[in-house]
Design an enzyme around this catalytic site. Sequence first.
Site, PDB file in Angstrom:
ATOM      1  N   ASN A  29      21.226 -63.795 118.607  1.00 52.45           N
ATOM      2  CA  ASN A  29      21.014 -63.459 117.197  1.00 52.45           C
ATOM      3  C   ASN A  29      22.397 -63.279 116.576  1.00 52.45           C
ATOM      4  O   ASN A  29      23.039 -62.251 116.746  1.00 52.45           O
ATOM      5  CB  ASN A  29      20.187 -62.170 117.102  1.00 52.45           C
ATOM      6  CG  ASN A  29      19.917 -61.764 115.673  1.00 52.45           C
ATOM      7  OD1 ASN A  29      20.446 -62.356 114.734  1.00 52.45           O
ATOM      8  ND2 ASN A  29      19.100 -60.735 115.505  1.00 52.45           N
ATOM      9  N   ARG A  82      17.788 -66.891 116.783  1.00 52.90           N
ATOM     10  CA  ARG A  82      17.181 -66.438 115.540  1.00 52.90           C
ATOM     11  C   ARG A  82      17.863 -67.164 114.382  1.00 52.90           C
ATOM     12  O   ARG A  82      19.093 -67.233 114.316  1.00 52.90           O
ATOM     13  CB  ARG A  82      17.419 -64.944 115.370  1.00 52.90           C
ATOM     14  CG  ARG A  82      16.915 -64.467 114.030  1.00 52.90           C
ATOM     15  CD  ARG A  82      17.443 -63.111 113.704  1.00 52.90           C
ATOM     16  NE  ARG A  82      16.900 -62.672 112.427  1.00 52.90           N
ATOM     17  CZ  ARG A  82      17.496 -61.797 111.644  1.00 52.90           C
ATOM     18  NH1 ARG A  82      18.653 -61.272 111.999  1.00 52.90           N
ATOM     19  NH2 ARG A  82      16.951 -61.441 110.518  1.00 52.90           N
ATOM     20  N   HIS A  99      11.710 -61.288 108.079  1.00 52.22           N
ATOM     21  CA  HIS A  99      11.237 -60.424 109.176  1.00 52.22           C
ATOM     22  C   HIS A  99       9.967 -60.981 109.822  1.00 52.22           C
ATOM     23  O   HIS A  99       9.204 -60.248 110.443  1.00 52.22           O
ATOM     24  CB  HIS A  99      10.899 -58.995 108.676  1.00 52.22           C
ATOM     25  CG  HIS A  99      12.080 -58.196 108.220  1.00 52.22           C
ATOM     26  ND1 HIS A  99      12.034 -57.392 107.095  1.00 52.22           N
ATOM     27  CD2 HIS A  99      13.318 -58.063 108.737  1.00 52.22           C
ATOM     28  CE1 HIS A  99      13.201 -56.801 106.944  1.00 52.22           C
ATOM     29  NE2 HIS A  99      13.998 -57.191 107.921  1.00 52.22           N
ATOM     30  N   ARG A 117      19.881 -52.081  99.489  1.00 54.75           N
ATOM     31  CA  ARG A 117      19.313 -53.038  98.525  1.00 54.75           C
ATOM     32  C   ARG A 117      18.309 -52.356  97.612  1.00 54.75           C
ATOM     33  O   ARG A 117      17.531 -51.502  98.069  1.00 54.75           O
ATOM     34  CB  ARG A 117      18.605 -54.189  99.251  1.00 54.75           C
ATOM     35  CG  ARG A 117      19.537 -55.072 100.034  1.00 54.75           C
ATOM     36  CD  ARG A 117      18.796 -56.277 100.598  1.00 54.75           C
ATOM     37  NE  ARG A 117      19.479 -56.758 101.779  1.00 54.75           N
ATOM     38  CZ  ARG A 117      18.874 -57.101 102.915  1.00 54.75           C
ATOM     39  NH1 ARG A 117      17.557 -57.055 103.015  1.00 54.75           N
ATOM     40  NH2 ARG A 117      19.574 -57.514 103.939  1.00 54.75           N
ATOM     41  N   GLU A 172      11.845 -58.273 118.484  1.00 58.01           N
ATOM     42  CA  GLU A 172      12.057 -59.648 118.022  1.00 58.01           C
ATOM     43  C   GLU A 172      12.647 -60.516 119.126  1.00 58.01           C
ATOM     44  O   GLU A 172      12.325 -61.698 119.228  1.00 58.01           O
ATOM     45  CB  GLU A 172      12.983 -59.630 116.790  1.00 58.01           C
ATOM     46  CG  GLU A 172      12.277 -59.083 115.559  1.00 58.01           C
ATOM     47  CD  GLU A 172      13.225 -58.588 114.489  1.00 58.01           C
ATOM     48  OE1 GLU A 172      13.831 -57.504 114.703  1.00 58.01           O
ATOM     49  OE2 GLU A 172      13.369 -59.249 113.462  1.00 58.01           O
TER      50      GLU A 172
END
Length: 394
Positions: free
Chosen positions: A9, A87, A176, A237, A381
């Site tokens: 990743n 990923r 996600h 964010r 993940e």
Amino acid sequence: MSNNILVINCGSSSLKFALINPQTQEALLTGLAEKLGHADAYITAKYDGVKEVTQLDEGNHAGAMHAIIATLKARDLFDQVAAVGHRVVHGGENFKASTLIDEHVIAEVEACAKLAPLHNPANLLGIRTAIECFPTLKQVVVFDTAFHQTMPEHAYLYAVPMALYREHGVRRYGFHGTSHRYVSAEAAKVLGLPLENSAIVVAHLGNGASAAAILNGKSVDTTMGLTPLEGLVMGTRSGDIDPGAHAYIGAQLGLDLDGVTDLLNKQSGLLGLSELSNDCREIEDAAAAGHKGALLALNVFCYRLAKQIAALTVSLSRLDAVVFTGGIGENSSIIRAKVIAQLGFLGLTLDAAANNAAIRGKAGKISGATGPSALVVNTNEELMIALDTAALTV
Ligand code: ADP
């Protein structure tokens, strides 16, 4: 012959990796290279419960990959790598599932970089480096966007001129997806629900945060959009904001569009509201000590999350479960309790003792005896990427 999968990743300045046995689902080796691109780049590897930190001679992505190879060789694991799974953040509309890497796929991922300029180029760097380092192994890409490709068009279209969608791909993609897919399937197992007949909302709450409505195992709506800026309040964010605010903020602060976007991505969310931190733990500690900004940040975070979960139930037409995951979802009993209380009108109830116990890796059901279930599932993940890679290669 071993079937272990090396999962990569790759971020712009970091590279997370894991060697996973897809049969036992065990991670044999995990690690993270950080500060790539800086002189003091280093790599941490964990094997057999022991952590080892090494400074990188070559402080870039290739250097990190060479260090991973050295770590694998030192533990006699190098020859046990059967394939590599990567990923990739944005797969646009062309990738609806994980796929084997070839030149065509690489070109498509490159083309999607205009939709994810911060992420896809770094993911590509990881892919290219891994191909150089493991030239004989098959490699697979697993996209954050792919799981949400089942959203119906009334959920993914923005109400803007259709030419923007047709000619420039302006639509909601969602992110996600790998976590939402894994967590919804795990939740169905825990609840004893058949996945193909289930209505679940997953709240993935990490530094980035998104919720998704998953009907019968398929994503039907999610809170993130064209970019990961839409939707929930996150660490730095803003999540949803009136698009008209862009011009106003720009005019008031003398910022161009990039400057405003940067402000909404990096100086907003929990950090902007609390004027203290983007880290949920710090916010919770400060709120407990009476810090007004921290309390405000928690309140806005929870209200907006509850509001979005309720909105997502529209696309499910019933609600079997709300599932919390990600660093915040898996650890913050305070946020889970607040959100479930705000969703009481949907029939959700809280088992306070179970909620308080579901932290630091302990997961399970946290709802009371009646109403839809609430539960905590630890996301994984890397495992999902390893399983997809094994399914396509081994
Ligand atoms: P990323 O999106 O980078 O993978 P994580 O899923 O690791 O992020 O989540 C990071 C967030 O989880 C941070 O805001 C962190 O403060 C929060 N977190 C971790 N542990 C706790 C805890 N015990 N209580 C509250 N928040 C926590």
